[in-house]
Design a protein around this motif. Structure first.
Motif, PDB file in Angstrom:
ATOM      1  N   VAL A  37      11.474   3.988   4.637  1.00 13.98           N
ATOM      2  CA  VAL A  37      11.921   3.156   6.061  1.00 13.98           C
ATOM      3  C   VAL A  37      11.402   0.812   6.489  1.00 13.98           C
ATOM      4  CG1 VAL A  37      10.434   4.317   6.899  1.00 13.98           C
ATOM      5  CG2 VAL A  37      12.499   3.572   8.284  1.00 13.98           C
ATOM      6  N   TYR A  38      10.329   0.801   5.823  1.00 11.01           N
ATOM      7  CA  TYR A  38       9.525   0.224   6.453  1.00 11.01           C
ATOM      8  C   TYR A  38      10.088  -0.413   5.211  1.00 11.01           C
ATOM      9  CZ  TYR A  38       6.407   3.814   8.774  1.00 11.01           C
ATOM     10  OH  TYR A  38       5.599   4.462   9.887  1.00 11.01           O
ATOM     11  N   TRP A  39       9.963  -1.170   4.300  1.00  9.99           N
ATOM     12  CA  TRP A  39      10.588  -2.034   2.911  1.00  9.99           C
ATOM     13  C   TRP A  39      11.453  -2.004   3.950  1.00  9.99           C
ATOM     14  CZ3 TRP A  39       8.904  -5.664   1.225  1.00  9.99           C
ATOM     15  CH2 TRP A  39       9.614  -6.295   0.034  1.00  9.99           C
ATOM     16  N   ASP A  54      18.687   3.903  -2.592  1.00  9.98           N
ATOM     17  CA  ASP A  54      19.436   5.807  -2.343  1.00  9.98           C
ATOM     18  C   ASP A  54      19.016   6.441  -1.177  1.00  9.98           C
ATOM     19  OD1 ASP A  54      21.609   4.647  -4.254  1.00  9.98           O
ATOM     20  OD2 ASP A  54      20.589   5.248  -5.294  1.00  9.98           O
ATOM     21  N   GLN A  55      17.555   5.689  -0.031  1.00  5.47           N
ATOM     22  CA  GLN A  55      17.133   6.879   0.201  1.00  5.47           C
ATOM     23  C   GLN A  55      16.138   5.413   1.486  1.00  5.47           C
ATOM     24  OE1 GLN A  55      13.556   8.936  -1.523  1.00  5.47           O
ATOM     25  NE2 GLN A  55      13.647   7.366  -3.459  1.00  5.47           N
ATOM     26  N   MET A  56      16.743   4.993   1.849  1.00 12.67           N
ATOM     27  CA  MET A  56      17.015   4.098   3.276  1.00 12.67           C
ATOM     28  C   MET A  56      16.088   4.145   4.382  1.00 12.67           C
ATOM     29  SD  MET A  56      20.252   1.494   3.010  1.00 12.67           S
ATOM     30  CE  MET A  56      21.310   3.297   4.179  1.00 12.67           C
ATOM     31  N   ALA A 113       0.556  -1.016   0.035  1.00 10.41           N
ATOM     32  CA  ALA A 113       0.361   0.302  -0.046  1.00 10.41           C
ATOM     33  C   ALA A 113       0.764   1.791  -0.103  1.00 10.41           C
ATOM     34  CB  ALA A 113      -0.646   0.385   1.743  1.00 10.41           C
ATOM     35  N   LEU A 114       2.211   1.937   0.652  1.00 11.73           N
ATOM     36  CA  LEU A 114       2.841   1.953   0.978  1.00 11.73           C
ATOM     37  C   LEU A 114       3.467   2.433  -0.904  1.00 11.73           C
ATOM     38  CD1 LEU A 114       4.318   2.021   4.303  1.00 11.73           C
ATOM     39  CD2 LEU A 114       2.694   3.275   3.932  1.00 11.73           C
ATOM     40  N   LEU A 115       4.248   1.207  -0.653  1.00 15.43           N
ATOM     41  CA  LEU A 115       5.279   1.278  -1.824  1.00 15.43           C
ATOM     42  C   LEU A 115       4.573   1.535  -3.406  1.00 15.43           C
ATOM     43  CD1 LEU A 115       8.879   0.463  -0.553  1.00 15.43           C
ATOM     44  CD2 LEU A 115       7.753   2.364  -0.809  1.00 15.43           C
ATOM     45  N   GLY A 116       3.112   0.518  -3.221  1.00 13.82           N
ATOM     46  CA  GLY A 116       3.209   0.252  -4.581  1.00 13.82           C
ATOM     47  C   GLY A 116       3.379  -0.992  -4.792  1.00 13.82           C
ATOM     48  N   PRO A 117       2.219  -2.386  -5.020  1.00 18.87           N
ATOM     49  CA  PRO A 117       2.860  -3.918  -5.753  1.00 18.87           C
ATOM     50  C   PRO A 117       4.574  -3.475  -6.103  1.00 18.87           C
ATOM     51  CG  PRO A 117       0.622  -3.494  -6.014  1.00 18.87           C
ATOM     52  CD  PRO A 117       1.556  -1.973  -5.585  1.00 18.87           C
ATOM     53  N   THR A 118       4.643  -2.830  -7.488  1.00 21.14           N
ATOM     54  CA  THR A 118       5.723  -2.978  -7.699  1.00 21.14           C
ATOM     55  C   THR A 118       6.543  -2.268  -7.733  1.00 21.14           C
ATOM     56  OG1 THR A 118       4.768  -1.765 -10.281  1.00 21.14           O
ATOM     57  CG2 THR A 118       4.307  -4.049  -9.966  1.00 21.14           C
TER      58      THR A 118
END
Length: 642
Positions: A527-529, A519-521, A42-47
């Motif tokens: 951050v959650y991924w 590059d933006q951990m 939901a936060l980053l998109g399925p792909t």
């Protein structure tokens, strides 16, 4: 004084134990895993389509890092001088150099050498595809063997790990000989510091336990004892959390696992899992609070480009650790409610028991039996009052206090722990020789009268004088109780993990799985991924090598980024049995007395949901409330943002 107490004996016939369904056992774990995947989707998109683009700050940070690295590589250096200052393996770094702006570049150059030439040497390009694949297959095969040792031959984890390590050494030589892989530096991947630390802690623990009846060990055990099951679990969790934050989780678990196991044996508990998990899980959570709480935190502070102080670290971690402790404790009381609240009708009644002082008939019967046996033991004419403090108990306290002072003052923990064990060994030997009662070797007749010593003659009829009785040495008694199998387990794991890291598979997995977040951990939803990937890697390749890999891959990470790495790598230890040394130590101590209930199959149903909830709640709080800079001061990022 400890007493024996049977929790299953309450004056009534024991009720039949209900078989736990698979859904009840694994439902929370599956729900937690699917929930985490759904949240990240939901936060980053399925792909990964919702990954934000790099901001001007990130581009500036990349530029400054490239410029600093190029400047460092262009600096002249003397190899012999570096070896003399930094040690044979280039593993010593003088952080005081960076206190002076004129020496920042020299500090950076030495650190760059340490990260590249010692901490993490990238030799993955020297493997062929076959070499990488076959080494990875061997590693995961032994990983499965270690995770589920009861599924295969009864060799035990130490034998499996050592066999796996030797397999890697031999196989890597075969790969080298056939041109499919580089040289395997087995000596380098065996990290000696944890082995020295474990040996010293085991030595100290054994002498605290065996030196004197009613000594410090027995008093620690009595302080955790209680006739009420849930109170006993709560005491263990509080002690483990605070102790791990103050000292180190491995030392606390090594000392108190014997205490908890002894309590389980003496109380003859039906299910020891809640008490074992109370110790192991909270030891990992509590250790996340301070930079001296666990080995990976100590490593992170030494590898971080910017300084991170003890107070700075603790203030940032306070809220995440507090939330994780509350979540883990609540889940413990919910998941094991039947074991910890006998006779309770449900969770609402459990709340009344904890906060309103209510008790079920079963709990009252257990407490009455406990108090009755305690009173009976004290009334026994042969009862020896051990409530006081003898000179030997006081000496134990002095040694332990000196150990803590030396530890807190920054002295080498390995030397400190081994020295503490050696001092206790000398005290115990002196006590046994001069103060303990001598063994009675006199023989008696049927009426109890002593028999005269038998005389021995040589072949010429001359009487042979009896030889002086040889003293029993520490090598024959206490030193034999050191768990050398545990040391073998860690040596084997170091060899397995070191060879696996050489292939570059963990690094490739990290880069591929992070995608646009690499590059933006720790920015926004990334951050959650990021913490999810760190959790997976920490349970597959161990948290210390993961921290070394990140230090070499991202040498100029900010203090805030390292805090997120520290929290996720530490909490990840509760996910699986192999996730942390604390879990392995508890399992070993329990197995010594025949309790083999603390297994991977029984750990995972509780460990997975508890870890994921603690991890994501703590990550959210740390991302929302933190005091460390999100930029590197020494790199000049903070100046560029102004």
């Amino acid at each position: 004084m400890m007493i024996y107490d049977e929790e299953s004996t309450t004056g009534k016939a024991a009720a039949p134990v209900k078989q736990t369904s698979s859904l009840r056992k694994w439902g929370p774990a599956m729900f937690a895993v699917f929930g985490v995947l759904a949240l990240n989707a939901a936060l980053l998109g399925p792909t990964g389509s919702k990954v934000p683009a790099l901001t001007e700050r990130h581009l500036t940070s990349q530029r400054l890092a490239e410029e600093r690295t190029a400047a460092v590589l262009a600096m002249d250096f003397d190899e012999e001088s570096d070896r003399k200052v930094m040690g044979r393996n280039l593993n010593k770094l003088d952080r005081s150099l960076a206190a002076d702006e004129d020496n920042v570049m020299e500090y950076t150059r030495r650190r760059h050498r340490m990260l590249g030439d010692y901490t993490h040497v990238d030799v993955s390009g020297e493997f062929t595809q076959f070499g990488k694949l076959s080494t990875t297959v061997i590693y995961f095969a032994y990983w499965v063997f270690l995770m589920f040792p009861n599924w295969f031959l009864p060799i035990g984890r130490p034998g499996i790990a050592l066999g796996g390590g030797l397999t890697m050494v031999v196989y890597r030589f075969i790969l080298l000989s056939t041109g499919h892989g580089p040289v395997f530096d087995a000596e380098k991947v065996i990290i000696m510091e944890p082995l020295f630390l474990l040996f010293g802690l085991m030595l100290t623990t054994i002498y605290l336990e065996k030196m004197e009846r009613g000594g410090l060990f027995d008093k620690l055990r009595d302080s955790l004892d209680d006739g009420c099951r849930w109170k006993r679990s709560a005491k263990i969790m509080i002690m483990s959390t605070l102790g791990s934050a103050a000292v180190m989780n491995d030392s606390i678990v090594l000392i108190f696992s014997a205490v908890v196991v002894d309590l389980n044996v003496r109380h003859k508990v039906d299910n020891s899992m809640p008490y074992m998990l109370s110790l192991a899980t909270t030891a990992n959570i509590g250790s996340a609070l301070t930079l001296t709480g666990n080995p990976q935190n100590i490593l992170i502070v030494s590898l971080a480009y910017d300084d991170i102080g003890w107070v700075e670290f603790a203030t940032n971690m306070l809220l995440p650790v507090l939330s994780a402790s509350i979540i883990n404790s609540c889940m413990m009381f919910v998941y094991y409610s039947a074991e910890l609240f006998p006779g309770s009708s449900g969770h609402f009644e459990n709340l009344g028991i904890m906060f309103a002082g209510k008790k079920t008939p079963e709990m009252i019967a257990e407490e009455n039996a406990y108090l009755a046996k305690l009173a009976a033991v004290k009334d026994d004419s042969q009862f020896e009052d051990t409530s006081g403090w003898t000179i030997w108990s006081k000496l134990q306290i002095v040694v332990c206090l000196l150990f803590l002072i030396c530890f807190a003052s920054g002295l080498d923990v390995c030397v400190t722990s081994i020295t503490a064990g050696a001092v206790l060994m000398v005290i115990a030997a002196y006590k046994r020789q001069h103060y303990d009662p001598k063994p009675d070797n006199i023989e008696y007749d049927a009426d109890g009268n002593p028999l005269p010593a038998k005389k021995v003659y040589d072949t010429n009829g001359n009487e042979i004088e009896p030889e002086e009785e040889e003293l029993v040495t520490e090598s024959e008694t206490t030193l034999t109780e050191v768990d050398y199998g545990l040391l073998m387990l860690f040596i084997g794991q170091f060899l397995l993990i070191g060879s696996f890291d050489d292939t570059g598979v963990p690094q490739s997995f990290f880069n591929a799985s992070m995608g646009g977040c690499a590059d933006q951990m720790v920015e926004g939803a990334c951050v959650y991924w990021f913490v999810m990937i760190i959790t997976i890697l920490s349970n597959i390749a161990s948290n210390v090598p993961v921290c070394q890999m990140l230090a070499a891959t991202f040498p100029y990470a900010s203090p805030y980024e390292w805090l997120q790495v520290s929290f996720s790598a530490t909490i990840a230890g509760n996910l699986t049995m192999l996730g942390s040394a604390a879990n392995m130590i508890v399992a070993f101590q329990a197995a010594k007395v025949g309790d083999r209930t603390f297994t991977s199959e029984r750990h995972a149903p509780f460990g997975i949901p508890s870890t994921l909830l603690c991890l994501y709640a703590g990550t959210f709080l740390l991302a929302t409330v933190h005091f460390s800079p999100e930029c590197s001061v020494r790199l000049g990022e903070c100046d560029a943002e102004q």
